[in-house]
Design an enzyme around this catalytic site. Structure first.
Site, PDB file in Angstrom:
ATOM      1  N   ILE A 128       0.651  -1.397   0.007  1.00  0.00           N
ATOM      2  CA  ILE A 128       0.076   0.021  -0.004  1.00  0.00           C
ATOM      3  C   ILE A 128       0.838   1.081   0.327  1.00  0.00           C
ATOM      4  O   ILE A 128       0.273   2.375  -0.512  1.00  0.00           O
ATOM      5  CB  ILE A 128      -1.020   0.093   1.263  1.00  0.00           C
ATOM      6  N   ASP A 184       1.220  -0.454   9.701  1.00  0.00           N
ATOM      7  CA  ASP A 184       1.722   0.974  10.480  1.00  0.00           C
ATOM      8  C   ASP A 184       3.031   1.010  10.240  1.00  0.00           C
ATOM      9  O   ASP A 184       3.444   2.432   9.891  1.00  0.00           O
ATOM     10  CB  ASP A 184       1.236   0.597  11.779  1.00  0.00           C
ATOM     11  N   THR A 193      -6.892  -7.250  10.410  1.00  0.00           N
ATOM     12  CA  THR A 193      -6.703  -8.743  10.255  1.00  0.00           C
ATOM     13  C   THR A 193      -5.345  -9.416  10.394  1.00  0.00           C
ATOM     14  O   THR A 193      -5.011 -10.400  10.272  1.00  0.00           O
ATOM     15  CB  THR A 193      -7.012  -8.979   8.685  1.00  0.00           C
ATOM     16  N   VAL A 197      -2.237  -8.237  13.660  1.00  0.00           N
ATOM     17  CA  VAL A 197      -2.136  -8.673  14.860  1.00  0.00           C
ATOM     18  C   VAL A 197      -3.293  -8.449  15.769  1.00  0.00           C
ATOM     19  O   VAL A 197      -3.578  -9.009  16.731  1.00  0.00           O
ATOM     20  CB  VAL A 197      -0.846  -7.777  15.497  1.00  0.00           C
TER      21      VAL A 197
END
Ligand code: ADP
Length: 187
Positions: free
Chosen positions: A26, A49, A133, A135
């Site tokens: 992404i 993240d 979907t 951790v």
């Protein structure tokens, strides 16, 4: 929040054509906004993240310190800094606790509120990872159904957003996601 099991969507037999399923990283996408599956502090973490913060540069963390965190199901916007994307929309997915803690409703809100914030900033193209979907442990198939239904529900009443990409990192996840998309579209 509704999802396909309820069969109560405005367009139950067909997903909005602006939704597409793709495979990739992404952080590499040239869209107006990418969505981050963030944690409530908005200061970076693991998984997608971590990848977004690395690619955006330290300016993202510095900017996010000014945002005052984010609650589960809500969304906040930041510049994309060194990313190809102009904006990062951070949303906090629910941690899966077995399914009886409104996880489905909260996950639906992540998609809906991210799209609402994007539209308010005149963002026309947006890419989502499969929120919660990793951790956070949300079952992948159910998460995909919620992502599709909640986004579809937003799009039927919105003309600003032109493209919504659902991004899977792995080929296995992409195949699963595409299968669900096809199944939902042919109901
Ligand atoms: P969460 O804490 O919300 O579960 P994760 O980052 O652990 O978030 O995982 C969310 C999803 O993002 C997972 O399906 C994972 O495979 C995927 N993911 C990880 N890195 C990337 C990336 N660079 N691009 C797209 N998806 C990614």
């Amino acid at each position: 929040m509704l999802y396909f099991g309820d069969c109560r969507l405005n367009t139950p037999n067909m997903l909005d054509q602006r939704i597409q399923i793709i495979q990739g990283d992404i952080t590499r996408l040239d869209v107006a906004a990418i969505v981050n599956a963030a944690n409530p502090g908005l200061l970076g973490g693991g998984g997608v993240d971590g990848a977004i913060h690395r690619a955006a540069g330290p300016e993202l963390r510095a900017f996010n310190k000014t945002l005052g965190g984010c609650k589960t199901g809500e969304a906040k916007i930041s510049p994309g800094f060194r990313l190809p994307a102009e904006f990062v929309i951070s949303t906090v997915g629910p941690v899966w606790k077995g399914g009886n803690s409104n996880e489905a409703g909260l996950l639906g809100q992540c998609y809906y509120n991210s799209l609402k914030l994007a539209s308010a900033h005149n963002i026309t193209s947006i890419a989502f990872p499969a929120i919660s979907t990793g951790v956070y442990g949300f079952p992948f198939r159910q998460a995909c159904e919620i992502a599709l239904s909640s986004s579809n529900q937003f799009l039927v009443q919105n003309d600003n957003i032109q493209k919504v990409l659902m991004v899977s990192f792995s080929e296995a996840d992409f195949n699963t996601y595409l299968g669900i998309y096809t199944q939902v579209n042919s109901r």
